[in-house]
Design a protein around this motif. Structure first.
Motif, PDB file in Angstrom:
ATOM      1  N   UNK A 407      37.605  41.552  61.158  1.00  0.00           N
ATOM      2  CA  UNK A 407      37.668  42.219  59.862  1.00  0.00           C
ATOM      3  C   UNK A 407      36.274  42.617  59.399  1.00  0.00           C
ATOM      4  N   UNK A 408      36.230  43.656  58.578  1.00  0.00           N
ATOM      5  CA  UNK A 408      34.970  44.126  58.026  1.00  0.00           C
ATOM      6  C   UNK A 408      34.865  43.714  56.571  1.00  0.00           C
ATOM      7  N   UNK A 409      33.709  43.968  56.003  1.00  0.00           N
ATOM      8  CA  UNK A 409      33.501  43.615  54.608  1.00  0.00           C
ATOM      9  C   UNK A 409      34.381  44.464  53.694  1.00  0.00           C
ATOM     10  N   UNK A 410      34.789  45.643  54.143  1.00  0.00           N
ATOM     11  CA  UNK A 410      35.742  46.443  53.369  1.00  0.00           C
ATOM     12  C   UNK A 410      37.027  45.662  53.154  1.00  0.00           C
ATOM     13  N   UNK A 411      37.524  45.032  54.226  1.00  0.00           N
ATOM     14  CA  UNK A 411      38.763  44.273  54.139  1.00  0.00           C
ATOM     15  C   UNK A 411      38.621  43.090  53.191  1.00  0.00           C
ATOM     16  N   UNK A 412      37.451  42.439  53.236  1.00  0.00           N
ATOM     17  CA  UNK A 412      37.229  41.287  52.374  1.00  0.00           C
ATOM     18  C   UNK A 412      37.153  41.709  50.916  1.00  0.00           C
ATOM     19  N   UNK A 413      36.582  42.861  50.659  1.00  0.00           N
ATOM     20  CA  UNK A 413      36.464  43.362  49.297  1.00  0.00           C
ATOM     21  C   UNK A 413      37.836  43.523  48.646  1.00  0.00           C
ATOM     22  N   UNK A 414      38.835  43.870  49.434  1.00  0.00           N
ATOM     23  CA  UNK A 414      40.177  44.104  48.906  1.00  0.00           C
ATOM     24  C   UNK A 414      40.998  42.827  48.807  1.00  0.00           C
ATOM     25  N   UNK A 415      40.401  41.692  49.183  1.00  0.00           N
ATOM     26  CA  UNK A 415      41.139  40.435  49.195  1.00  0.00           C
ATOM     27  C   UNK A 415      41.547  40.014  47.790  1.00  0.00           C
ATOM     28  N   UNK A 416      42.803  39.649  47.629  1.00  0.00           N
ATOM     29  CA  UNK A 416      43.298  39.093  46.366  1.00  0.00           C
ATOM     30  C   UNK A 416      43.453  37.595  46.525  1.00  0.00           C
ATOM     31  N   UNK A 417      42.808  36.834  45.645  1.00  0.00           N
ATOM     32  CA  UNK A 417      42.881  35.380  45.697  1.00  0.00           C
ATOM     33  C   UNK A 417      43.691  34.851  44.518  1.00  0.00           C
ATOM     34  N   UNK A 418      44.188  33.635  44.660  1.00  0.00           N
ATOM     35  CA  UNK A 418      44.976  33.017  43.594  1.00  0.00           C
ATOM     36  C   UNK A 418      44.133  32.829  42.338  1.00  0.00           C
ATOM     37  N   UNK A 419      44.801  32.893  41.201  1.00  0.00           N
ATOM     38  CA  UNK A 419      44.087  32.694  39.943  1.00  0.00           C
ATOM     39  C   UNK A 419      44.922  31.877  38.965  1.00  0.00           C
ATOM     40  N   UNK A 420      44.312  30.828  38.454  1.00  0.00           N
ATOM     41  CA  UNK A 420      44.809  30.067  37.324  1.00  0.00           C
ATOM     42  C   UNK A 420      43.599  29.354  36.759  1.00  0.00           C
ATOM     43  N   UNK A 421      43.362  29.431  35.448  1.00  0.00           N
ATOM     44  CA  UNK A 421      42.102  28.919  34.888  1.00  0.00           C
ATOM     45  C   UNK A 421      41.738  27.506  35.303  1.00  0.00           C
ATOM     46  N   UNK A 422      42.738  26.627  35.438  1.00  0.00           N
ATOM     47  CA  UNK A 422      42.434  25.239  35.786  1.00  0.00           C
ATOM     48  C   UNK A 422      42.312  25.016  37.286  1.00  0.00           C
ATOM     49  N   UNK A 423      42.536  26.075  38.066  1.00  0.00           N
ATOM     50  CA  UNK A 423      42.464  25.952  39.525  1.00  0.00           C
ATOM     51  C   UNK A 423      41.345  26.799  40.109  1.00  0.00           C
ATOM     52  N   UNK A 424      41.215  28.027  39.631  1.00  0.00           N
ATOM     53  CA  UNK A 424      40.248  28.935  40.247  1.00  0.00           C
ATOM     54  C   UNK A 424      39.873  30.041  39.278  1.00  0.00           C
ATOM     55  N   UNK A 425      38.829  30.783  39.658  1.00  0.00           N
ATOM     56  CA  UNK A 425      38.400  31.960  38.916  1.00  0.00           C
ATOM     57  C   UNK A 425      39.326  33.126  39.231  1.00  0.00           C
ATOM     58  N   UNK A 426      39.264  34.177  38.391  1.00  0.00           N
ATOM     59  CA  UNK A 426      40.095  35.350  38.618  1.00  0.00           C
ATOM     60  C   UNK A 426      39.682  36.068  39.896  1.00  0.00           C
ATOM     61  N   UNK A 427      38.416  36.005  40.241  1.00  0.00           N
ATOM     62  CA  UNK A 427      37.983  36.425  41.563  1.00  0.00           C
ATOM     63  C   UNK A 427      36.977  35.404  42.077  1.00  0.00           C
ATOM     64  N   UNK A 428      37.228  34.933  43.266  1.00  0.00           N
ATOM     65  CA  UNK A 428      36.443  33.849  43.834  1.00  0.00           C
ATOM     66  C   UNK A 428      35.066  34.347  44.269  1.00  0.00           C
ATOM     67  N   UNK A 429      34.173  33.390  44.527  1.00  0.00           N
ATOM     68  CA  UNK A 429      32.826  33.752  44.962  1.00  0.00           C
ATOM     69  C   UNK A 429      32.839  34.479  46.306  1.00  0.00           C
ATOM     70  N   UNK A 430      33.929  34.363  47.049  1.00  0.00           N
ATOM     71  CA  UNK A 430      34.024  35.088  48.320  1.00  0.00           C
ATOM     72  C   UNK A 430      33.871  36.585  48.093  1.00  0.00           C
ATOM     73  N   UNK A 431      34.429  37.114  46.995  1.00  0.00           N
ATOM     74  CA  UNK A 431      34.361  38.554  46.724  1.00  0.00           C
ATOM     75  C   UNK A 431      33.548  38.879  45.485  1.00  0.00           C
ATOM     76  N   UNK A 432      33.093  37.885  44.753  1.00  0.00           N
ATOM     77  CA  UNK A 432      32.445  38.152  43.464  1.00  0.00           C
ATOM     78  C   UNK A 432      31.205  39.011  43.587  1.00  0.00           C
ATOM     79  N   UNK A 433      30.400  38.763  44.575  1.00  0.00           N
ATOM     80  CA  UNK A 433      29.147  39.513  44.705  1.00  0.00           C
ATOM     81  C   UNK A 433      29.420  41.005  44.844  1.00  0.00           C
ATOM     82  N   UNK A 434      30.454  41.347  45.578  1.00  0.00           N
ATOM     83  CA  UNK A 434      30.744  42.756  45.804  1.00  0.00           C
ATOM     84  C   UNK A 434      31.260  43.416  44.530  1.00  0.00           C
ATOM     85  N   UNK A 435      31.954  42.640  43.677  1.00  0.00           N
ATOM     86  CA  UNK A 435      32.456  43.211  42.436  1.00  0.00           C
ATOM     87  C   UNK A 435      31.360  43.290  41.385  1.00  0.00           C
ATOM     88  N   UNK A 436      30.450  42.328  41.388  1.00  0.00           N
ATOM     89  CA  UNK A 436      29.384  42.307  40.395  1.00  0.00           C
ATOM     90  C   UNK A 436      28.288  43.325  40.685  1.00  0.00           C
TER      91      UNK A 436
END
Length: 621
Positions: A407-436
């Motif tokens: 896989x390429x970084x393009x594929x990772x950028x499109x990754x959707x991760x689980x979100x619930x405030x007490x479990x995880x962020x709305x977007x994890x650090x795996x993709x956060x840098x690319x969104x920020x």
């Protein structure tokens, strides 16, 4: 048929059990040099510290193998030779007698052995590669106060943690300038060093050991800088090497790493002879080179493939992304694929993204999380990642899948991760840098000097068709790094062009002139008239999609995306015009944005052209 498996560790035992699952009729003999059935080697540090009992990490009792799995388990049987033409292996049994076992199919899973230090050593030193090593070390540790560990790798650090938990003073000596060099780069390693030093571990880096001597029952460790340390005992943990003495005596081929050479079926150069685990070479999927993995998860999967194939089934082992993880004083450390240091050593050019964040939203208490991603510069292929903090192991598992699937970084950028405030962020650090980031999220559109020249000559890339009679009066300045080329003209004209196998992205900022960029399989035409704001970005990804964004005076963005079926040889022509205003509201005094797109393609020719114009009302212009 009769299957003989040599080695009762993870690879050998797994091979025997999956062979039984594949073939219910085969006779299966599992011979192990150790005196206990399969156990978790990765749990030995926790048994050493007393957190669990040694008996608790043994997976199954001895009787289970014959009663349930119908596998004949022979403990304490050491293979010492054999003859593959006669299909027999010679063993030394626990009572010292010699025995022969004949076979139709053979699996060699003899594992690894600890590397020795090439220095003068007096008296006993300890290793940590099997249960008997850990039991001997525990007896010594309970009667001691100070210990020194040579080697700051994964095993050395886990043993250091166990000894600290037993109340000993512990020093680790690492030859390289940072610890955990196979898992982490220097920046992430520094964070782990801080954690360990806070727990009382002394770390000496960048210095080798010259000799180990003995005086009055204590060990004297002399370092190469002349310093001496006096401790109660020394543990050597400087890596492993494959145990292939039996394989070599049988005429089985080994590779450059010293491990047994096998194919994707785990078959050796000898018919009906297979091998698995630490004794074989493994294909590293990140670098496409052969390595000795030393990983229990790799041994398990190789054992499955060898066991299934040895009794008539069919299974494949493609290679490993080399996942590694541990927990040090409750903090997760994980790594997969290449580190920066290893990529540089192998001459692989890469781009990295590094981010520090929280595992939970800011309004909830959470833990610090560090994450680094490595991407091959030429292709955008993900080649490695490192993580510190809670959840790092599952992030490494995610990147392991990405590496396995190229896989390429393009594929990772499109990754959707689980979100619930007490479990995880709305977007994890795996993709956060690319969104920020406000720059490019596709670092594989980046080339070095040699690659730039290669593409300029190979594809005859031509720049600049200037309108309005303006000519270039400043020599183009080539810059390398995140840009293929930056061309500055009159200080108000700036083009950044990224290229991969095709022209993939074109960005124009604050330019009152038109530009044409020609490529053999792709043509861009972007015509501009003077206006204050500019077209922000134009992306064409692999000639299959187009996205164009433009901003008005009120930063309202219009976006058009089309995906042509170029492979069908179709032609698509699209044109659009819109009134651009705040929040989509239009009025007669709003600038008009016009754009046209023409696409045509086929197996032999592809072309694309784009034009745009902004017409301002007199009151605005």
């Amino acid at each position: 048929m009769k299957l003989l498996v040599i080695g009762g560790g993870t690879a050998g035992t797994t091979a025997a059990l999956f062979a039984r699952k594949e073939n219910r009729e085969a006779e299966i003999v599992l011979a192990s040099r150790e005196k206990v059935p399969e156990y978790s080697k990765c749990a030995l540090p926790y048994a050493l510290s007393g957190e669990v009992d040694f008996q608790d990490i043994i997976y199954r009792e001895e009787e289970w193998y014959s009663r349930t799995a119908k596998v004949e388990l022979r403990l304490g049987w050491e293979a010492v030779g054999g003859d593959l033409e006669e299909r027999k292996i010679e063993f030394r049994t626990p009572n010292g007698k010699e025995r022969e076992e004949y076979f139709d199919s053979l699996i060699i899973a003899t594992g690894s052995k600890p590397k020795a230090l090439p220095i003068p050593i007096e008296g006993e030193v300890f290793y940590f590669n099997e249960m008997s090593h850990a039991e001997n070390l525990m007896r010594k540790a309970l009667a001691s106060d100070e210990a020194l560990i040579v080697g700051g790798g994964l095993i050395g650090i886990e043993v250091a943690e166990a000894l600290l938990n037993l109340g000993l003073g512990v020093t680790v000596v690492e030859l390289l300038p940072w610890i955990l060099p196979n898992l982490l780069d220097r920046d992430f390693s520094a964070t782990v060093e801080k954690w360990l030093e806070e727990e009382g571990l002394e770390i000496i880096k960048g210095i080798g050991v010259e000799s180990i001597s003995e005086d009055d029952g204590r060990k004297i460790v002399r370092l190469k800088n002349g310093e001496e340390r006096k401790v109660d005992f020394v543990v050597i943990s400087v890596g492993i090497s494959p145990e292939v003495s039996l394989a070599k005596s049988l005429g089985i081929e080994t590779g450059e790493t010293g491990g047994i050479s096998v194919d994707e079926y785990m078959k050796t150069n000898v018919e009906e002879v297979y091998a698995a685990g630490d004794c074989v070479e493994t294909l590293d999927l990140s670098s496409k080179r052969k390595v000795i993995s030393g990983s229990g998860s790799v041994a398990f999967r190789q054992g499955i493939v060898a066991g299934v194939n040895s009794v008539g089934g069919e299974a494949l082992y493609r290679g490993s992304p080399l996942t590694r993880c541990t927990s040090i004083f409750g903090k997760e450390i994980a790594s997969v694929g290449l580190t920066e240091f290893l990529a540089q050593t192998l001459g692989i050019k890469y781009v990295k993204q590094k981010v520090k964040g929280k595992n939970l939203p800011e309004y909830l208490p959470g833990d610090d999380v560090h994450f680094k991603l490595l991407v091959e510069k030429r292709t955008g292929r993900i080649i490695g990642a490192q993580g510190l903090g809670r959840g790092s192991s599952w992030r490494a598992n995610l990147i392991s899948l990405a590496i396995s699937k190229d896989m390429t970084v393009d594929d990772l950028f499109l990754l959707e991760t689980c979100y619930s405030p007490k479990i995880s962020e709305v977007y994890d650090v795996v993709t956060r840098k690319f969104l920020d980031t406000q720059t490019y999220y596709l670092p594989h559109y980046v080339f070095d000097k040699s690659s730039l020249l290669h593409h300029l000559f190979q594809y005859s890339l031509f720049f600049f068709s200037f309108y309005y009679g303006i000519r270039c009066r400043r020599q183009a300045v080539l810059q390398y790094g995140y840009h293929l080329a930056d061309f500055y003209i009159f200080d108000f004209f700036w083009i950044t062009l990224y290229a991969n196998r095709c022209l993939s992205s074109l960005r124009v900022r604050e330019s009152p002139i038109g530009v044409r960029a020609m490529y053999p399989c792709l043509s861009f035409i972007l015509e501009r008239t003077p206006w204050q704001n500019s077209i922000k970005c134009l992306h064409v990804r692999r000639l299959h999609s187009l996205s164009l964004s433009a901003s008005s005076f009120n930063d309202c963005i219009i976006l058009l995306t089309c995906t042509p079926l170029l492979s069908l040889g179709k032609s698509i022509h699209i044109s659009t015009s819109a009134l651009i205003g705040p929040m989509g509201i239009t009025n007669p005094f709003t600038p008009t944005f016009s754009m046209g797109i023409s696409l045509s393609g086929g197996s032999s020719c592809r072309s694309l052209s784009i034009w745009s114009k902004v017409m301002h009302p007199p009151s605005v212009a």
